[in-house]
Design a protein around this motif. Structure first.
Motif, PDB file in Angstrom:
ATOM      1  N   ALA A  62       0.831  -1.209   0.000  1.00 44.77           N
ATOM      2  CA  ALA A  62       0.000   0.000   0.000  1.00 44.77           C
ATOM      3  C   ALA A  62       0.865   1.258   0.000  1.00 44.77           C
ATOM      4  CB  ALA A  62      -0.923  -0.007   1.216  1.00 44.77           C
ATOM      5  N   ALA A  63       1.949   1.257   0.786  1.00 47.89           N
ATOM      6  CA  ALA A  63       2.829   2.425   0.840  1.00 47.89           C
ATOM      7  C   ALA A  63       3.483   2.682  -0.514  1.00 47.89           C
ATOM      8  CB  ALA A  63       3.900   2.223   1.917  1.00 47.89           C
ATOM      9  N   ALA A  64       3.942   1.606  -1.173  1.00 46.50           N
ATOM     10  CA  ALA A  64       4.581   1.769  -2.483  1.00 46.50           C
ATOM     11  C   ALA A  64       3.584   2.288  -3.514  1.00 46.50           C
ATOM     12  CB  ALA A  64       5.168   0.437  -2.935  1.00 46.50           C
ATOM     13  N   ARG A  65       2.354   1.771  -3.454  1.00 49.03           N
ATOM     14  CA  ARG A  65       1.347   2.201  -4.429  1.00 49.03           C
ATOM     15  C   ARG A  65       1.014   3.681  -4.252  1.00 49.03           C
ATOM     16  NH1 ARG A  65      -4.046   1.938  -3.844  1.00 49.03           N
ATOM     17  NH2 ARG A  65      -3.919   0.366  -2.197  1.00 49.03           N
ATOM     18  N   LEU A  66       0.958   4.143  -3.010  1.00 47.78           N
ATOM     19  CA  LEU A  66       0.671   5.554  -2.761  1.00 47.78           C
ATOM     20  C   LEU A  66       1.769   6.458  -3.322  1.00 47.78           C
ATOM     21  CD1 LEU A  66      -0.728   5.411   0.884  1.00 47.78           C
ATOM     22  CD2 LEU A  66      -2.002   5.890  -1.209  1.00 47.78           C
ATOM     23  N   LEU A  67       3.025   6.025  -3.211  1.00 45.11           N
ATOM     24  CA  LEU A  67       4.127   6.809  -3.756  1.00 45.11           C
ATOM     25  C   LEU A  67       4.051   6.882  -5.278  1.00 45.11           C
ATOM     26  CD1 LEU A  67       7.135   5.595  -1.541  1.00 45.11           C
ATOM     27  CD2 LEU A  67       6.018   7.833  -1.498  1.00 45.11           C
ATOM     28  N   VAL A  68       3.702   5.746  -5.892  1.00 41.72           N
ATOM     29  CA  VAL A  68       3.587   5.715  -7.351  1.00 41.72           C
ATOM     30  C   VAL A  68       2.462   6.636  -7.809  1.00 41.72           C
ATOM     31  CG1 VAL A  68       2.994   4.254  -9.326  1.00 41.72           C
ATOM     32  CG2 VAL A  68       4.583   3.418  -7.603  1.00 41.72           C
ATOM     33  N   GLU A  69       1.329   6.601  -7.108  1.00 39.68           N
ATOM     34  CA  GLU A  69       0.204   7.445  -7.491  1.00 39.68           C
ATOM     35  C   GLU A  69       0.535   8.930  -7.316  1.00 39.68           C
ATOM     36  OE1 GLU A  69      -3.188   6.193  -5.320  1.00 39.68           O
ATOM     37  OE2 GLU A  69      -3.425   4.316  -6.430  1.00 39.68           O
ATOM     38  N   LYS A  70       1.276   9.244  -6.264  1.00 39.81           N
ATOM     39  CA  LYS A  70       1.668  10.638  -6.050  1.00 39.81           C
ATOM     40  C   LYS A  70       2.556  11.130  -7.193  1.00 39.81           C
ATOM     41  CE  LYS A  70       3.957  13.698  -2.748  1.00 39.81           C
ATOM     42  NZ  LYS A  70       4.640  13.800  -1.431  1.00 39.81           N
ATOM     43  N   ALA A  71       3.504  10.282  -7.617  1.00 36.37           N
ATOM     44  CA  ALA A  71       4.367  10.658  -8.732  1.00 36.37           C
ATOM     45  C   ALA A  71       3.559  10.826 -10.015  1.00 36.37           C
ATOM     46  CB  ALA A  71       5.462   9.604  -8.924  1.00 36.37           C
ATOM     47  N   ALA A  72       2.557   9.958 -10.208  1.00 39.07           N
ATOM     48  CA  ALA A  72       1.724  10.051 -11.400  1.00 39.07           C
ATOM     49  C   ALA A  72       0.945  11.363 -11.435  1.00 39.07           C
ATOM     50  CB  ALA A  72       0.772   8.857 -11.468  1.00 39.07           C
ATOM     51  N   ARG A  73       0.444  11.787 -10.284  1.00 33.35           N
ATOM     52  CA  ARG A  73      -0.300  13.047 -10.233  1.00 33.35           C
ATOM     53  C   ARG A  73       0.586  14.232 -10.606  1.00 33.35           C
ATOM     54  NH1 ARG A  73      -2.187  10.880  -5.347  1.00 33.35           N
ATOM     55  NH2 ARG A  73      -0.910  12.364  -4.155  1.00 33.35           N
ATOM     56  N   GLN A  74       1.816  14.207 -10.104  1.00 34.14           N
ATOM     57  CA  GLN A  74       2.724  15.317 -10.377  1.00 34.14           C
ATOM     58  C   GLN A  74       3.143  15.350 -11.848  1.00 34.14           C
ATOM     59  OE1 GLN A  74       5.841  14.604  -7.543  1.00 34.14           O
ATOM     60  NE2 GLN A  74       4.738  15.572  -5.842  1.00 34.14           N
ATOM     61  N   LEU A  75       3.432  14.171 -12.396  1.00 39.03           N
ATOM     62  CA  LEU A  75       3.864  14.121 -13.793  1.00 39.03           C
ATOM     63  C   LEU A  75       2.728  14.430 -14.751  1.00 39.03           C
ATOM     64  CD1 LEU A  75       6.181  10.979 -13.697  1.00 39.03           C
ATOM     65  CD2 LEU A  75       6.884  13.328 -14.118  1.00 39.03           C
TER      66      LEU A  75
END
Length: 290
Positions: free
Chosen positions: A215-228
């Motif tokens: 869950a922690a890794a997925r949240l980081l990936v989603e955060k990066a996706a939002r920024q990009l």
């Protein structure tokens, strides 16, 4: 000696019931010289030598810090303050005396950081000895000063290492050497010590730990996706690639939940991503083939 970290909860009544192997009762007295073989240093301020507490009263005493400090929580906001740890001897081990069981309880409390020597604000804890070849340590992680006691960073390794030292000091068998004599010295490697403890941890706890990492890794990936997704150039394409990774992470979480029932619910794959990414972007599959 095999330790088992039974997790944390909100009720010492449930933990004490599990330690005793039966429900707590107002009719059953537990003495500090019998079933309760070890306890926190300030308990004498609350007890009378002529009085025997019932198992219900022992549970209430452990619960008191929850009421005295109702807003206490861990750094992660966790309010499950009741810690339950047990250790059991191997079937061929000798029976320990009450004094030896008390020593085991005190040593486990110290290595867990629950009752540091000389700390007058330490956690309330008791070591219960009422099941054959087993000792249960119960503690409230809310200290007397209202602060939350932080467990050691490598708590599993430290527990395993302390159990190996107790085995040597008390002449007990090691889980990795069932055929050793009762007084044979045995010094396992670090990997063996950790392996002994991991073997004793319930599968559900291991699964829950993996679940948190996913869950922690997925949240980081989603955060990066939002920024990009809001950047020019090839940002949207990379965002969709990250979205694809998040979806596959969700699939792994779902598979884990199916294997071990009762896992925390996961969000819908990519939930929130579609709404936050710019409209009109190519699909994740198209982004990967470019």
């Amino acid at each position: 000696m095999i330790p088992k970290l039974r997790g944390r909860g909100i009720s010492s009544t449930d933990a004490l019931s599990e330690a005793l192997g039966r429900p707590v009762s107002n009719q059953e007295g537990l003495t500090s010289e019998g079933t309760v073989v070890a306890y926190w240093s300030l308990l004498d301020y609350y007890t009378d030598e002529s009085r025997i507490w019932t198992s219900v009263e022992w549970a209430q005493h452990l619960d008191d810090p929850n009421w005295q400090h109702p807003f206490a929580a861990s750094l992660q906001g966790d309010r499950r303050a009741i810690l339950h740890l047990s250790v059991r001897l191997l079937p061929d081990d000798r029976e320990l005396t009450p004094a030896e069981w008390a020593e085991v309880g005190h040593r486990l409390a110290r290595v867990m950081g629950i009752a540091p020597p000389g700390d007058e604000q330490a956690c309330r804890c008791i070591a219960v000895r009422d099941q054959s070849h087993r000792l249960d340590l119960l503690a409230n992680l809310i200290r007397e000063d209202g602060n939350w006691a932080a467990l050691p960073a490598q708590v599993l390794h430290m527990l395993a290492a302390e159990c190996r030292r107790i085995e040597r000091d008390l002449g007990l068998l090691s889980p990795r050497d069932h055929h050793a004599g009762p007084f044979q010295q045995h010094t396992p490697t670090r990997a063996q010590a950790i392996g002994d403890l991991v073997d004793s941890i319930p599968v559900a706890e291991l699964s829950d730990e993996a679940h948190r990492h996913f869950a922690a890794a997925r949240l980081l990936v989603e955060k990066a996706a939002r920024q990009l997704g809001t950047t020019p150039s090839n940002g949207p394409t990379l965002a969709h690639q990250l979205e694809w990774i998040a979806r596959h992470s969700y699939s792994l979480e779902s598979d884990l939940a199916e294997i071990i029932p009762g896992q925390p619910g996961t969000r819908t794959p990519g939930e929130g991503l579609a709404a936050r990414l710019p409209a009109g972007l190519p699909s994740a599959r198209a982004a990967r083939t470019r």
